[in-house]
Design a protein around this motif. Structure first.
Motif, PDB file in Angstrom:
ATOM      1  N   THR A  74       0.828  -1.205   0.000  1.00 16.63           N
ATOM      2  CA  THR A  74       0.000   0.000   0.000  1.00 16.63           C
ATOM      3  C   THR A  74       0.865   1.259   0.000  1.00 16.63           C
ATOM      4  O   THR A  74       0.513   2.244  -0.624  1.00 16.63           O
ATOM      5  N   GLY A  75       1.984   1.183   0.705  1.00 23.25           N
ATOM      6  CA  GLY A  75       2.871   2.339   0.709  1.00 23.25           C
ATOM      7  C   GLY A  75       3.433   2.584  -0.687  1.00 23.25           C
ATOM      8  O   GLY A  75       3.516   3.702  -1.171  1.00 23.25           O
ATOM      9  N   TRP A  76       3.788   1.503  -1.315  1.00 17.70           N
ATOM     10  CA  TRP A  76       4.423   1.611  -2.634  1.00 17.70           C
ATOM     11  C   TRP A  76       3.420   2.109  -3.661  1.00 17.70           C
ATOM     12  O   TRP A  76       3.717   2.957  -4.479  1.00 17.70           O
ATOM     13  N   TYR A  77       2.214   1.540  -3.592  1.00 21.56           N
ATOM     14  CA  TYR A  77       1.204   1.926  -4.575  1.00 21.56           C
ATOM     15  C   TYR A  77       0.266   2.944  -3.984  1.00 21.56           C
ATOM     16  O   TYR A  77      -0.949   2.783  -4.007  1.00 21.56           O
ATOM     17  N   ARG A  78       0.819   3.975  -3.430  1.00 21.05           N
ATOM     18  CA  ARG A  78      -0.019   4.981  -2.813  1.00 21.05           C
ATOM     19  C   ARG A  78      -0.951   5.596  -3.842  1.00 21.05           C
ATOM     20  O   ARG A  78      -0.565   5.868  -4.970  1.00 21.05           O
ATOM     21  N   GLY A  79      -2.201   5.794  -3.408  1.00 24.23           N
ATOM     22  CA  GLY A  79      -3.158   6.448  -4.278  1.00 24.23           C
ATOM     23  C   GLY A  79      -3.929   5.499  -5.171  1.00 24.23           C
ATOM     24  O   GLY A  79      -4.872   5.893  -5.832  1.00 24.23           O
TER      25      GLY A  79
END
Ligand SMILES: Nc1ncnc2c1ncn2[C@@H]1O[C@H](COP(=O)(O)OP(=O)(O)OP(=O)(O)O)[C@@H](O)[C@H]1O
Ligand SMILES: Nc1ncnc2c1ncn2[C@@H]1O[C@H](COP(=O)(O)OP(=O)(O)OP(=O)(O)O)[C@@H](O)[C@H]1O
Ligand SMILES: [Mg+2]
Ligand SMILES: [Mg+2]
Ligand code: NI
Lengths: 523, 344, 325, 371, 328
Positions: free
Chosen positions: C122-127
């Motif tokens: 989730t951090g990596w694919y923020r948004g």
């Protein structure tokens, strides 16, 4: 803090109302049906004109408030008389026992009754004793410091595909006789029950008389004499095959020959002597009522003689069937028996220890060489805190009997299920309605009687207990047969409020604005 | 063919107020072995340019147009995989603050080896180690301290480790984004010395980004002066610092104190750089320019060539006569100042 | 300075905190309304017997004597005996604690593995939509009372669908087993499944959200840019650098949360009939079984404190920047 | 330049004598216990280790040096943000350490500080007006609004009213620093410590802020302690200069003299390290390698000896050179270096039982009254 | 002239300042306006996220329900309802499933109207949430500010206290405290607050520690601000957002804790909260009876309120400090 129930003596509107009364209730999860019933009674008492506040306390607090602080007005929980109806009478009503922690928490004192309360316990002539007990019943029902709301039945719910052959017994279905009669029909011939709490210990001298453990020890150990379903001592059930009472203070037991402990050692009269001496020497608290009775024990051949300090009336009910006989070779080396930790108990009863997964389950298996063997191979007790889970498992057949069956909708609904059987029989216990005679107003018999009139017994039994109980009317109920006095004062329950108010008015109270005014307060 | 040819490069950032045109039509070239300086005020797009060149724009940044040809290949049209191969191997980076640019949980050596492994997975341990040792020697760091964690180094040492790391694959272009800004004079001096040393010893081309005019002056052959995402002026260092033809360059130069001069009127250019999400039309410097006229705000400035110098100004012809004599006076650059030039 | 120093100081601190907790507990239980003796004595007993009984538990001594004895006993790891069952409290702990630990730790490990992985993603694919879904799911997991969900699960999958066993750790009548023998039996795993899923769903949100935040923070660090510039693959950057750095706060949080989890197991143990320490504690508190209540509570508290301690040490190991000052 | 009123002898505003500031290092129980057993001093960072200087009225005094040499700490001590470990600071002839009550309040009105980072030095939740008016509120100064307005206008934040309700994040870096200056000025102080006030600003903005500071001194006779590592700026701003190295002043004197003719090897290195914005200059580099020494276990002797080009052996190792006037250096300069001969007759060699070697000109007798 | 100053320098920019008439030009009005602006701005930022808007609407909805409970509930929550006769109307199915008597969600085993209980249950839930959150954060902020600002021994003592409280597992301790204090909503709140202040205290202390070193605090000190002034005017406003944030999370935790404690039977016996409802549904085995309409709605309500708290907290978090960690 203790000011909840009293105070408020001034009242409102010129009159002089009786104070507000506190009715202590247990939390719903502790016993839902009783919680409900108390709420219902509370409503009725208010309707009667007694300003009553139902207060919920967690059980420990509630018990202390009532039995030690006497900080309550009304109280209700279950009481059992045990197998002998007179045994607990002095404890509950004797005027010497009104102290902190004593059993007479209602503070009832009746000097005239005191001698009778004590004498009935020493009377060995049964008829004389019955008369005395009848007198006690009549008096208490007149004075009503305590009154049975409903007589609670013993109930067992079971999976009728697997279990059959229950015998009714006043002490309950866990008792020796029903348990040795019951038949199990499943692949492993296993009787499987459950309990909500963990067992904690398997020390027969070191437990706190909790039902869950009585259930185990009843079958693990033998007693000198056992009482059968007809409430008579029965040698077929007993360790002693014969007994005699040479005089009022002596009992002699002839021990069953050839019986062995679970570990194969012989069970000898010396074991019996050891048990009694040991309990007395170590002052085992649990059996204090018993060891205070006898003086000395002696053995001659198969006979064991017990000498009592004072005459004991119902000796088998209050003594012989109370003490489990324990093996000398296991216990003599234990220094502090009341605090011994026993994980694999050795007894002589029809069930012997199999395994104990603490917190999970306890298994007892059949002791083949018992003189009255059980008709199944193993009995498992499973700890399951959620009652809904228990019922699901019973219906599925994973469990096949519920040694402790709460009365409630589930019982009522499920008894109609094809594979569920429910058996119930009158028991020794009832829900008491106790009034703290120390409180203003409740010190007057009339007020107490009025309150008892107002008890919605029918509604409680029909609606909350689904008709499983019977309405209470006497301390010693019909289940005790001839011990029960049918001629005690009866309290009206149809329109009990009106009856109660009439009693009050007759006694000089007035009711204004729906509230009972203290005597002489209104012109 | 130059090593790197940037043509009309446009790098935008997505933002709530529309695209931020951080680099807007920038063109320049870097020859092999040459050192080029990029100077300009904060926020004029210097770092963005560097990130675009090496291909590490943040998620909301993208190349909107133009081309970056590196050794003839257009980086903007290259598949990601090929680009990744070029990074560090051909173009490496010395980041602004080595304090944060080194991963704190790995030793310096691990981080360098990781870069080697990413490109030459088959290189033997010993060879890799040799390279690291060499690089450490080159920047004057003790070889024994390769296994230290970044936090065990001082700021200057970290910056040197950073340089060593950038050198280890012998790239043909090193981008140095503010390599000395976070350091004090002595440290800065040491780093500049290393950079000059590298220039001397290898044929590596370098692009030094800074706002410190003096640093550029000391290290670079050629200088690109950027203003608000555009190139204001470009040319050999000696001309940029000698006789620039863009008012902004003149201002910038005069704003910088020189230790050799005892008294000097320091200059601040009034006003601010324009908002890059909504840049003004015409010359972006017009608002702050003493020479600005009507035309400046409407028409894009033309390219004016003075020898090797490439300037973008409508009034480049007036610089010599009107601005240069007064460029070092503060009041020339005060906000509302206008020198009264007229269009044509 | 120095690890030793740090260790000594933290150990002292640990001891002090434990002492404070033990003392607070002692006071707390004495303050409780409801006399413990009312549970051990029955009304039929004569005053003399009652007195003896009270004495045998030392409840008649002045408070400070009781306190001193209590602390002394604690030092020798003697936690006393249950008022109710006379069982040694240590035995109670030995019996029930492992059961709790098996359940908690399994749920915990599952939750943290899933939570951390999702946090990284989730951090990596923020948004992205994936991020939104994951975050909301995590929040939902944290918001639903776990006991409520437990009962629903039991009802649907146990009572209605008959897919999971309804109660306990093993099937009824499965006989005596060694602890490890039981733990590795299929039967046990079947029983473990439902409570672990319910708990893990609840626990998961925490590491997920922390990991995500931590990732976002790490991803904005300069060294991530540099890693890209070095030509590392995205996967490498994500796991070797971003996740590795972001993991630090999560691990500290995890160590602390382990302590919490042990304490917070009470409700789930009740619902699933799990013979754990939390259930015993509640029982003991409600029944005024002071020694058991104190003992179990102390162990729970200790696990929290020790885990805090471990977290500190762990941080020191994982983060080279930590100096032991 | 602010040479208009050259400082007379008795116009000293602030006098610093033997100022020391040590920060205790967070040592563990065990080791600090061991140390106290052995009777050793607990570890401390020797941020300032005995410095003396005077700040005259209306003058700008610069402090320069490498990162971590104690510049900021000095500034903080001057404004009583830190309490010195040793030595004294006299303001107006009185030791500021003794000040309390109204004395302290008076001092607080007269000593102000401007910090390096304008982003950090303004409360993000206070508007411009609240920020500037705060000192006035604290000291209950009348005419607050007009004063604030005046101060903002002086700082060239005009029109002042339009700034009143803005928050710092709505201002640019230069504006913020101006605001910080306005806040410092609004209470009408006697002296200001400016700690790298422009180093965070863009080049194109620096000049404005600097000229503001200059106007303060020139037009209002304010005294300024200007802290920076940027010698080019200091040369521009300051009347007198002190060069610090590891908590000590190594050279002090009029700016021009120091910059044009540095005497201490460190000063020289520092000046030579400054880059020059002229590609044709071909600046010569002085090798000053290595790092500043350990501020906790301070070396004996001269602190610069390890990096010094002119290291001359034993005396540098063992004797810490005092800051004093030298016979072989003219002007009002003080230098702390054994290369030069004390004008006050101090002989470092005496301390180690050696004689001054010949190649330094004077043949020194091993007596104190050598010349 | 600035005569008062001892060391006089000749000139001052304030020499000729004219005396101001309306000196305090309505300071408080100005402050009020600024506050309003700040709050409305933050609110605007908050409601940019649709999830947060949804959460706020949910909370508002339950708030409304709580207020107008007496008007929408058909019965008082703990009044037994009877069928036409004197029979208690218990275990009645919801009216939409054909239950008699028009009970929207049926009745409980004791004959209480479930819908009414649900509606009234919003009151204690919100009360627990808000009061506990307010007190937790208030106490935590106070401790955090004091410890962080004064440092030294004060800090040491307070932080050891925090460590100590951290050593106590939340739910078990609340249970013990509630048994000591007696069951009841206020005691649950009190017990919760006594434990949970630790988180905000720790975070706020850390924040204060860093704020204390920020140069604007130093600047205030140089200007002669007293400690009180620095704390109240400079530090407190800067920790306020964080305090709000922890407040939002505390709402969620408090409600969950109340539900858990009530579920074990230690809830307030006098009032009906959702937790108490769940407990009685469990005690009477509502699920096995298939009475999901008794068991499911309170759980859903709890989850909705709690998740709203979390969502608002998180939304605010993104504004205040995007890099912050969610509290456990
Ligand atoms: N990720 C981003 N999203 C949106 N705008 C950005 C982003 N990064 C940079 N910008 C904007 O792009 C412009 C150029 O930024 P850049 O960092 O390239 O400037 P710079 O010249 O390197 O400045 P500095 O000297 O301060 O480092 C600035 O206006 C900046 O605000
Ligand atoms: N509060 C503090 N606690 C401990 N050590 C400190 C503290 N403040 C400063 N120091 C140390 O004191 C020394 C001097 O610090 P100071 O900030 O005065 O240096 P400086 O000359 O201002 O450096 P810079 O140019 O980097 O600002 C440094 O070694 C620093 O680490
Ligand atoms: Mg940049
Ligand atoms: Mg500094
Ligand atoms: Ni000047």
């Amino acid at each position: 803090s203790g000011s909840d129930g009293d105070g408020n003596g001034g009242g409102s509107g010129g009159g002089n109302e009786l104070p507000q009364y506190s009715y202590l209730n247990n939390p719903a999860n502790y016993n839902p049906a009783r919680h409900d019933a108390i709420n219902l009674i509370g409503d009725q008492l208010n309707n009667l004109g007694l300003n009553t506040k139902v207060q919920v306390f967690e059980w420990g607090t509630l018990y202390t408030k009532i039995t030690e602080e006497f900080n309550y007005s009304f109280a209700t929980w279950s009481r059992g008389l045990g197998i002998d109806p007179g045994r607990r009478m002095p404890e509950q009503f004797h005027s010497s026992n009104t102290g902190k922690g004593g059993g007479n928490f209602t503070g009832y004192t009746n000097k005239d009754l005191d001698p009778t309360l004590m004498a009935q316990l020493q009377e060995s002539d049964e008829q004389k004793r019955i008369d005395m007990l009848h007198e006690i019943q009549a008096t208490i029902n007149e004075d009503v410091p305590m009154h049975p709301i409903v007589q609670m039945p013993n109930i067992v719910a079971f999976n009728n595909q697997q279990v059959s052959g229950w015998t009714d017994h006043i002490a309950g279905y866990y008792h020796f006789e029903p348990m040795t009669n019951v038949e199990v029909n499943n692949s492993k011939k296993e009787l499987r029950g459950s309990w909500a709490e963990t067992l904690g210990t398997l020390s027969v001298l070191g437990y706190n008389n909790e039902t869950k453990l009585i259930h185990q020890f009843e079958m693990l150990y033998d007693k000198l004499v056992r009482i059968n379903s007809k409430l008579e001592p029965d040698p077929k059930l007993s360790l002693a095959t014969d007994w005699e009472r040479p005089d009022d203070t002596t009992v002699r037991y002839k021990l069953r020959e050839g019986h062995k402990w679970h570990d194969g050692e012989d069970l000898t009269p010396e074991d019996v002597k050891f048990t009694l001496d040991y309990i007395k020497e170590n002052k085992i608290p649990l059996y204090s009522t018993q060891w205070e009775l006898y003086d000395s024990v002696s053995v001659d051949g198969q006979w064991v003689t017990v000498n009592f300090a004072e005459p004991v009336g119902p000796v088998h009910k209050v003594f012989s069937n109370q003490i489990p006989i324990i093996p000398q070779h296991k216990w003599e080396s234990r220094s502090n028996p009341a605090k011994a930790s026993v994980n694999e108990p050795v007894g002589s009863g029809p069930l012997q220890f199999d395994y104990w997964e603490k917190g999970s389950e306890l298994a007892l298996k059949k002791y083949e060489s018992h003189w009255r063997p059980v008709k199944f191979n193993r009995r498992i007790w499973r700890i399951i805190p959620e009652s809904s889970t228990v019922w699901s498992l019973l219906k599925k057949g994973d469990l096949n009997y519920l040694p402790y069956t709460r009365i409630g909708k589930q019982l009522n609904d499920n008894q109609g299920e094809s594979n569920i059987g429910v058996k119930s029989a009158p028991g020794d216990g009832w829900w008491h309605f106790s009034q703290n005679t120390r409180k203003e107003g409740l010190d007057d018999k009339a007020v107490r009687q009025a309150a008892v009139h107002a008890l919605p017994k029918e509604a409680i039994n029909k609606q909350i207990l689904y008709g499983f109980a019977t309405e209470g009317w006497n301390l010693i109920g019909e289940s005790f047969g001839k011990f029960s006095n049918p001629d005690v004062k009866k309290y009206q329950e149809k329109d009990g409020i009106a009856a109660g108010q009439k009693v009050l008015e007759d006694a000089g109270y007035s009711i204004e604005g729906g509230k009972v005014q203290a005597k002489g307060s209104s012109e | 063919m130059a090593l790197l040819e940037v043509e009309d490069l446009e790098v935008y950032y997505d933002s709530e107020d529309g695209p931020v045109k951080a680099v807007d039509g920038v063109s320049f070239e870097i020859e092999a072995g040459e050192t080029i300086g990029i100077v300009g005020e904060s926020g004029c797009g210097k770092s963005t340019l560097a990130k675009a060149l090496i291909g590490i724009l943040p998620k909301n940044g993208y190349i909107n147009g133009g081309s970056i040809r590196f050794k003839g290949e257009d980086l903007t049209e290259m598949p990601e995989k090929r680009r990744r191969e070029l990074r560090w191997d051909e173009i490496s980076l010395i980041a602004q603050s080595a304090m944060n640019a080194l991963d704190p949980v790995y030793t310096i050596r691990e981080q360098i080896i990781e870069a080697i492994d990413a490109h030459y997975p088959k290189m033997g341990r010993t060879e890799a180690q040799e390279r690291i040792d060499e690089a450490f020697d080159l920047v004057g760091l003790d070889r024994d301290r390769q296994t230290d964690y970044p936090h065990q180094f001082s700021g200057g040492m970290r910056q040197r480790a950073m340089i060593a790391m950038s050198l280890v694959l012998e790239p043909s272009l090193i981008l140095a984004d503010e390599p000395t800004t976070a350091l004090d004079v002595i440290m800065q001096d040491q780093i500049l010395k290393r950079i000059n040393g590298i220039q001397r010893e290898s044929a590596t081309a370098m692009m030094v980004i800074t706002h410190d005019v003096a640093v550029v002056a000391e290290t670079c052959d050629r200088v690109v002066v950027m203003y608000a995402g555009e190139v204001a002026e470009e040319g050999p260092a000696e001309f940029i610092f000698g006789e620039p033809y863009h008012p902004y360059t003149l201002g910038l130069k005069s704003a910088f104190p020189d230790i050799r001069q005892s008294s000097q009127d320091l200059v601040s250019i009034g006003g601010h750089p324009p908002d890059l999400s909504n840049p003004p039309s015409g010359c972006r410097f017009a608002e702050r320019c003493p020479l600005a006229t009507e035309k400046c705000t409407t028409e894009d400035p033309p390219e004016v060539i003075h020898g090797e110098l490439r300037s973008y100004c409508h009034h480049a012809d007036k610089i010599d006569t009107q601005l240069r004599p007064v460029a070092s006076q503060a009041k020339t650059w005060e906000n509302e100042a206008s020198m009264g030039v007229s269009d044509d | 300075m120095g690890k030793l120093d740090f260790f000594v100081r933290r150990t002292l601190q640990l001891g002090l905190t434990l002492w404070a907790v033990a003392t607070a507990l002692f006071m707390l239980f004495r303050l409780m309304p409801g006399d413990p003796t009312s549970y051990i004595i029955s009304p039929g007993m004569t005053p003399e017997v009652r007195q003896r009984l009270v004495e045998s538990y030392g409840l008649n001594d002045p408070l400070w004597v009781q306190y001193v004895r209590y602390i002394e006993n604690l030092l020798t790891l003697d936690l006393g005996r249950s008022f109710k069952t006379n069982e040694r409290v240590v035995d109670v702990l030995v019996t029930y604690l492992p059961n709790t630990l098996v359940l908690m730790l399994t749920a915990f490990v599952v939750a943290y593995i899933i939570g951390i992985s999702l946090g990284v993603l989730t951090g990596w694919y923020r948004g992205s939509r994936f991020e939104k879904t994951a975050v909301v799911t995590a929040l939902v997991g944290r918001s639903i009372p776990s006991f409520w969900m437990g009962i629903l699960v039991l009802w649907i999958f146990g009572a209605k669908l008959n897919l999971i066993p309804m109660s306990g750790m093993t099937s009824l009548g499965s006989g005596p087993q060694s602890f490890w023998g039981m733990v590795f039996s299929l039967d046990f795993l079947k029983h473990l499944l439902a409570p672990v899923v319910v708990l893990a769903f609840y626990y998961m949100g925490y590491p997920l959200l922390i990991m995500r935040n931590s990732m976002l923070e790490t991803l904005s660090e300069d060294f991530i840019d540099l890693c890209r510039a070095k030509g590392l693959t995205e996967r490498k950057i994500m796991f070797n650098h971003a996740a590795r750095n972001a993991l630090l706060p999560v691990l500290t949080a995890a160590a602390i949360a382990v302590g919490y989890a042990v304490g917070g197991s009470v409700l789930i143990e009740t619902v699933f009939g799990w013979p754990g320490i939390g259930r015993e504690m509640i029982r003991a508190v409600l029944r005024r079984d002071f020694p058991v209540a104190q003992g179990t509570f102390l162990v729970l508290a200790m696990s929290v404190i020790v885990m805090n301690f471990v977290a500190d040490l762990l941080y020191g190991v994982l983060d080279p920047r930590v100096t032991y000052d | 330049m602010t040479d208009a009123n050259s400082p007379a002898d008795d116009d000293t505003l602030v006098r610093v004598e033997g100022l020391e500031k040590h920060f205790p290092v967070g040592t563990g129980l065990v080791s600090s216990f061991m140390k106290s057993v052995r009777g050793e001093e607990p570890d401390a960072v020797h941020a300032i280790d005995g410095i003396d200087f005077d700040l005259h009225e209306g003058e700008t005094f610069g402090i320069a040096g490498e990162s971590g040499c104690g510049k900021t700490t000095t500034g903080m001590c001057l404004t009583k943000l830190y309490d010195p470990t040793g030595g004294s600071i006299y303001y107006d002839g009185e030791d500021i350490a003794d000040k309390s009550g109204s004395d302290l309040s008076n001092f607080r009105q007269n000593a102000q500080m401007i910090f390096q980072d304008p982003f950090e030095s303004l409360n993000p939740r206070m508007t411009v007006y609240d920020t500037v008016v705060e000192p006035l509120r604290i000291h209950d100064v009348p005419n607050q609004r007009s004063r604030v307005q005046r101060a903002l206008e002086f700082a060239e934040l005009e029109p002042a009213e339009s700034y009143f309700d803005r928050y710092p994040h709505e201002l640019s870096g230069g504006q913020r620093q101006r605001l910080a200056i306005a806040r410092a000025l609004v209470i009408d102080p006697d002296f200001i410590v400016a700690d790298e006030p422009v180093s965070m600003l863009d080049v194109s903005l620096r000049a404005g802020v600097l000229s503001l500071l200059e106007r303060m001194t020139d037009e209002f006779g304010l005294s300024v302690v200007y802290i920076s590592h940027d010698l080019s700026l200091l040369r521009h701003m300051c009347d007198r200069l002190a060069i610090m190295y590891m908590g000590k002043i190594v050279e002090q004197g009029p700016t021009e003299e120091i910059i044009t003719n540095p005497k201490h090897p460190y000063t020289r290195a520092l000046i030579d390290a400054v880059p020059v914005p002229d590609p044709t200059a071909g600046r010569e580099r002085v090798e000053l390698e290595g790092e500043v020494g350990d501020a906790i276990n301070v070396p004996t002797g001269c602190r610069f000896k390890n990096r010094c080009e002119k290291y001359i052996g034993g005396v540098c190792d063992k004797v810490s050179p005092p800051l004093e006037q030298k016979t072989d250096i003219e002007g009002e300069r003080e230098v702390a270096c054994h290369l030069y001969e004390s004008a006050e007759g101090y002989d470092p060699y005496a301390e180690i039982g050696e004689t001054r070697p010949d190649d330094h000109g004077t043949v020194a007798e091993s007596s104190a009254d050598a010349d | 002239m600035t005569e008062s100053m001892s060391q006089e320098h000749e000139r001052s920019i304030f020499e000729d300042i004219e005396t101001d008439e309306d000196e305090q030009f309505s300071t408080w009005q100005r402050n009020l306006r600024l506050w309003k602006e700040t709050i409305s701005e933050q609110f605007r930022m908050l409601i940019e996220d649709p999830m947060v808007v949804l959460a706020m609407l949910t909370l508002a909805f339950f708030g409304l329900i709580a207020v107008i409970a007496p008007w929408i509930a058909q019965y008082p929550p703990t009044e037994r309802v009877f069928t036409s006769g004197a029979l208690i109307a218990k275990w009645v199915k919801p009216s939409f499933l054909g239950g008699e008597g028009g009970f929207i969600l049926g009745t409980t085993a004791q004959g209480y109207d479930i819908f009414s209980q649900l509606v009234y249950g919003a009151r204690p839930a919100l009360m627990v949430g808000l009061v506990a959150a307010f007190m937790t954060v208030g106490l935590g902020t106070l401790v955090g500010l004091t410890a962080g600002y004064y440092g030294g021994y004060v800090d040491d003592v307070l932080m050891r206290l925090v460590d100590f409280v951290y050593g106590l597992p939340l739910l078990p301790t609340v249970i013990v405290l509630v048994t000591v204090l007696g069951p009841g909503l206020e005691n649950i709140i009190l017990a919760f607050v006594l434990l949970q202040w630790r988180t905000s205290a720790r975070v706020i202390r850390a924040l204060v520690l860093s704020l204390r070193e920020r140069s604007f605090v130093k600047a205030a000190k140089v200007s002669g601000a007293s400690n009180w002034r620095i704390i109240s005017r400079h530090i407190a406003p800067n920790v306020l957002p964080m305090a709000f944030l922890y407040g939002a999370f505390a709402i969620a935790w408090a409600i969950l804790t109340e539900a858990g404690v009530s579920f074990l039977g230690l809830g307030d016996p006098e009032s009906v909260s959702w937790g108490v409802m769940l407990q009685s549904a469990r005690v009477y085995s509502a699920m096995t009876e298939g009475a999901w309409w008794w068991f499911v709605p309170p759980g859903v309500c709890i989850a909705l309120v709690v998740i709203s708290g979390f969502l608002i907290g998180r939304g605010y978090e993104e504004i205040v400090n995007p890099e912050l960690q969610v509290e456990g």
